[in-house]
Design a protein around this motif. Structure first.
Motif, mmCIF file in Angstrom:
data_model
loop_
_atom_site.group_PDB
_atom_site.id
_atom_site.type_symbol
_atom_site.label_atom_id
_atom_site.label_comp_id
_atom_site.label_asym_id
_atom_site.label_seq_id
_atom_site.Cartn_x
_atom_site.Cartn_y
_atom_site.Cartn_z
ATOM 1 N N ARG A 66 0.474 -1.014 0.348
ATOM 2 C CA ARG A 66 -0.636 0.311 0.301
ATOM 3 C C ARG A 66 1.102 1.347 0.196
ATOM 4 O O ARG A 66 0.357 1.582 -0.705
ATOM 5 C CB ARG A 66 -0.734 -0.175 0.878
ATOM 6 C CG ARG A 66 -1.744 1.349 2.082
ATOM 7 C CD ARG A 66 -3.117 1.557 -0.267
ATOM 8 N NE ARG A 66 -4.074 0.006 -0.103
ATOM 9 C CZ ARG A 66 -4.698 -0.167 -1.141
ATOM 10 N NH1 ARG A 66 -4.258 0.148 -2.030
ATOM 11 N NH2 ARG A 66 -4.890 -1.134 -0.705
ATOM 12 N N ALA A 67 1.786 1.253 0.703
ATOM 13 C CA ALA A 67 2.541 2.550 0.855
ATOM 14 C C ALA A 67 3.266 3.289 -0.287
ATOM 15 O O ALA A 67 3.831 3.291 -0.984
ATOM 16 C CB ALA A 67 3.590 2.388 1.897
ATOM 17 N N TYR A 68 3.596 1.680 -1.480
ATOM 18 C CA TYR A 68 4.427 1.868 -2.348
ATOM 19 C C TYR A 68 3.662 2.242 -3.459
ATOM 20 O O TYR A 68 4.276 3.120 -4.267
ATOM 21 C CB TYR A 68 5.428 0.529 -3.211
ATOM 22 C CG TYR A 68 5.505 0.490 -4.278
ATOM 23 C CD1 TYR A 68 7.012 1.065 -5.026
ATOM 24 C CD2 TYR A 68 4.434 -0.672 -5.638
ATOM 25 C CE1 TYR A 68 7.147 0.838 -6.233
ATOM 26 C CE2 TYR A 68 5.217 -0.521 -6.766
ATOM 27 C CZ TYR A 68 6.302 0.424 -6.714
ATOM 28 O OH TYR A 68 6.463 0.288 -8.648
ATOM 29 N N GLN A 69 2.689 2.025 -3.943
ATOM 30 C CA GLN A 69 1.104 2.561 -4.297
ATOM 31 C C GLN A 69 0.874 3.676 -4.211
ATOM 32 O O GLN A 69 0.657 4.597 -4.916
ATOM 33 C CB GLN A 69 -0.136 1.379 -3.810
ATOM 34 C CG GLN A 69 -0.215 0.534 -4.662
ATOM 35 C CD GLN A 69 -1.301 -0.350 -4.471
ATOM 36 O OE1 GLN A 69 -2.081 -0.746 -3.565
ATOM 37 N NE2 GLN A 69 -1.506 -1.773 -4.688
ATOM 38 N N LYS A 70 0.681 4.307 -3.137
ATOM 39 C CA LYS A 70 0.741 5.646 -3.149
ATOM 40 C C LYS A 70 2.135 6.410 -2.887
ATOM 41 O O LYS A 70 1.948 7.068 -3.663
ATOM 42 C CB LYS A 70 0.691 5.892 -0.942
ATOM 43 C CG LYS A 70 -1.214 5.655 -0.838
ATOM 44 C CD LYS A 70 -1.182 5.792 0.759
ATOM 45 C CE LYS A 70 -2.384 5.166 1.321
ATOM 46 N NZ LYS A 70 -2.435 5.316 2.415
ATOM 47 N N GLU A 71 3.109 5.839 -3.299
ATOM 48 C CA GLU A 71 4.393 6.775 -3.492
ATOM 49 C C GLU A 71 4.375 6.986 -5.147
ATOM 50 O O GLU A 71 4.569 7.625 -5.386
ATOM 51 C CB GLU A 71 5.668 6.102 -2.998
ATOM 52 C CG GLU A 71 6.905 6.699 -3.264
ATOM 53 C CD GLU A 71 8.335 5.424 -2.324
ATOM 54 O OE1 GLU A 71 9.109 6.119 -3.681
ATOM 55 O OE2 GLU A 71 8.224 5.277 -1.535
#
Length: 78
Positions: A66-71
């Motif tokens: 999820r953090a990667y997708q947001k970034e």
């Protein structure tokens, strides 16, 4: 030939025979596995394993994904 050298020779002979037999067994098992994995059932099996592994991975690493997708969304605006 003395008795001890004969015993040693017999031990070596049977050890060699046992190892040859084990090598042959492993070879046959590998061939059977390859035959199975190339069959339709084997292909379905591999597909199911990959799906289950991916599902487990996504569950365990949901936060980092999820953090990667947001970034990625912030960086590329997609």
């Amino acid at each position: 030939m003395t008795n001890s050298t004969r015993k040693s020779y017999q031990r070596q002979y049977y050890r060699k025979k046992t190892m040859d037999k084990l090598r042959n067994t492993v070879k046959n098992l590998r061939e059977e596995r390859e035959k199975f994995l190339s069959s339709p059932e084997g292909i379905a099996y591999k597909k199911r394993l990959m799906y289950e592994y991916g599902k487990k991975y996504r569950e365990q690493n949901a936060e980092s994904i999820r953090a990667y997708q947001k970034e990625y969304h912030i960086q590329y605006g997609i």
